[in-house]
Write an enzyme that holds these catalytic residues in place. Sequence first.
Site, PDB file in Angstrom:
ATOM      1  N   GLU A   1       0.824  -1.217   0.000  1.00  0.00           N
ATOM      2  CA  GLU A   1       0.000   0.000   0.000  1.00  0.00           C
ATOM      3  C   GLU A   1       0.854   1.261   0.000  1.00  0.00           C
ATOM      4  O   GLU A   1       0.394   2.320  -0.402  1.00  0.00           O
ATOM      5  CB  GLU A   1      -0.932   0.020   1.223  1.00  0.00           C
ATOM      6  CG  GLU A   1      -2.194  -0.777   1.005  1.00  0.00           C
ATOM      7  CD  GLU A   1      -3.264  -0.544   2.060  1.00  0.00           C
ATOM      8  OE1 GLU A   1      -3.036   0.181   3.045  1.00  0.00           O
ATOM      9  OE2 GLU A   1      -4.350  -1.123   1.896  1.00  0.00           O
TER      10      GLU A   1
ATOM     11  N   HIS B   1      10.287 -26.361  -1.857  1.00  0.00           N
ATOM     12  CA  HIS B   1       9.788 -27.578  -2.501  1.00  0.00           C
ATOM     13  C   HIS B   1       8.554 -27.296  -3.353  1.00  0.00           C
ATOM     14  O   HIS B   1       7.873 -28.213  -3.788  1.00  0.00           O
ATOM     15  CB  HIS B   1       9.486 -28.637  -1.433  1.00  0.00           C
ATOM     16  CG  HIS B   1      10.708 -29.027  -0.668  1.00  0.00           C
ATOM     17  ND1 HIS B   1      11.454 -30.149  -0.959  1.00  0.00           N
ATOM     18  CD2 HIS B   1      11.353 -28.406   0.354  1.00  0.00           C
ATOM     19  CE1 HIS B   1      12.500 -30.209  -0.132  1.00  0.00           C
ATOM     20  NE2 HIS B   1      12.457 -29.160   0.665  1.00  0.00           N
TER      21      HIS B   1
ATOM     22  N   LYS C   1     -14.119  -0.895  -3.919  1.00  0.00           N
ATOM     23  CA  LYS C   1     -15.222  -0.543  -3.011  1.00  0.00           C
ATOM     24  C   LYS C   1     -16.338   0.157  -3.775  1.00  0.00           C
ATOM     25  O   LYS C   1     -17.516  -0.170  -3.605  1.00  0.00           O
ATOM     26  CB  LYS C   1     -14.727   0.398  -1.907  1.00  0.00           C
ATOM     27  CG  LYS C   1     -13.775  -0.220  -0.920  1.00  0.00           C
ATOM     28  CD  LYS C   1     -13.458   0.798   0.177  1.00  0.00           C
ATOM     29  CE  LYS C   1     -12.282   0.363   0.997  1.00  0.00           C
ATOM     30  NZ  LYS C   1     -11.803   1.407   1.902  1.00  0.00           N
TER      31      LYS C   1
HETATM   32  O1  PA5 Z   1      -3.162   1.374   5.903  1.00  0.00           O
HETATM   33  C1  PA5 Z   1      -4.335   1.763   5.888  1.00  0.00           C
HETATM   34  O2  PA5 Z   1      -4.639   2.890   6.292  1.00  0.00           O
HETATM   35  C2  PA5 Z   1      -5.492   0.863   5.464  1.00  0.00           C
HETATM   36  O3  PA5 Z   1      -5.074  -0.285   4.851  1.00  0.00           O
HETATM   37  C3  PA5 Z   1      -6.356   0.526   6.674  1.00  0.00           C
HETATM   38  O4  PA5 Z   1      -5.553  -0.087   7.641  1.00  0.00           O
HETATM   39  C4  PA5 Z   1      -7.524  -0.399   6.346  1.00  0.00           C
HETATM   40  O5  PA5 Z   1      -8.174  -0.024   5.200  1.00  0.00           O
HETATM   41  C5  PA5 Z   1      -8.532  -0.369   7.495  1.00  0.00           C
HETATM   42  O6  PA5 Z   1      -9.029   0.928   7.674  1.00  0.00           O
HETATM   43  P1  PA5 Z   1      -9.811   1.370   8.972  1.00  0.00           P
HETATM   44  O7  PA5 Z   1      -8.929   1.206  10.136  1.00  0.00           O
HETATM   45  O8  PA5 Z   1     -10.164   2.811   8.730  1.00  0.00           O
HETATM   46  O9  PA5 Z   1     -11.044   0.498   9.068  1.00  0.00           O
END
Ligand code: PA5
Length: 432
Positions: free
Chosen positions: A281, A302, A416
């Site tokens: 990310e 393996h 989403k």
């Molecule tokens: O790194 C990030 O900000 C995202 O991947 C969030 O961790 C993930 O989408 C979960 O979001 P939230 O804590 O708002 O539910």
Amino acid sequence: MKLLNYTGVLDFISKESIESLEAEATEALHKLLNKTGEGSEFTGWVDYPYNVDNDEMKRVIQVSERLREQSEVLLVIGVGGSYLGAQAALSILDVNPLKKKDKEVIFVGNTFSSDYTYNVYEYLKDKDFSINIISKSGTTTEPAVAFRIFKNLLKEKYGSKYNERIVATTTLNKGALYELAVTEGYEIFSIPEDIGGRYSVLTTVGLLPLAFRNIDIRAIIFGARAAYDNYTKSAYLENDALLYAAIRNLAYRAGKTVEILGLFEPRLHYLGEWYKQLFGESEGKDRKGLYPSFHTYTTDLHSLGQYVQDGERLFLETFIHVEKPANDMMIPREVDDFDGINYLTKFSLNEINKRAKMGTIKAHVSGEVPVLDITLPEMTPYYFGYLVYFMMLSCGVSGYLLGVNPFNQDGVEAYKNNMFAMLGRPGYEKYL
Ligand code: PA5
């Protein structure tokens, strides 16, 4: 402490080219420290090991003790950065995963799988449990769906006192979860606004589930502090966090598109999951970035070992090996030696594992895969804190070297929007 050995990349990436990145890498570090880089509004995690609020730490421990008294299971509801750090720590620090636990942590809300969610639901029907719902935004759909389902179960089991079994970890003063927590009277822990999900493992997001399992959360913070002291102060050529970031980028510039984290210890599996989110990310944007993946070795030698050795030349590998396991074993000697392995009886299993790693480095390097080698002294709370801080700092530096903003994740919205449109959510018709 020396974590990184990079001799396994030197056939492909010269010492000179590594040295030549000193100014760029140091500048990237300064951008993080001085909050002058892109996305700096989400760099609260950089100084966090020294900014931990002691009163909040005490409250985490107190609340976890209350939860332990009233529950056999803590159900952690969250997705992405809201659960991966805790899951990584729990699996690393669980010396014997086969041993039945008197206190269990179960994760839900990270999938829409009906089978998985149903199975957890059935399992919890005759258990005493509490919920830690974790969401920074307070609006993420996977955890929101799971929370409804399991909150209902709490209500069925405990009636009007259900709210005493819910802890919400979220941003203070905004978001649907915060409003609900205040209205229904849950215990609340805050997620600092300037710390994004995948950089939040050292905050209450990661720490409360660990405290429930009686893990020494202060030792985790001390480990993170030691990493901060080391990697924000050492000069480039002695600074493993900067070197790791620089070498990843040099490998990428030389055409390597995939990084494989090679984990020589099954308990590190969820560290691999956490690492995938952290780097995926942070760097996978603007059509750039090493694709982060992980293999468990020697198991995957393996299966995927053939591809790594002889398939397309896409890879940079980063091995993680643990120097001192919690337990070690010797192999029994047999008089007949039918299986021909008596020669191994002078080594412990961990020593064999170490030589397997050394042999793999040699093989993969000869197959044109540059290999970085990280050695973690032990799997303890202290070294967990040290390692995750090392990785987060490297990731921030690496993202800046790549020329991206490591602290946003706009690409996550695309699926989403389509899913919401297909489920008839008002306002999303244009995505049909
Ligand atoms: O790194 C990030 O900000 C995202 O991947 C969030 O961790 C993930 O989408 C979960 O979001 P939230 O804590 O708002 O539910």
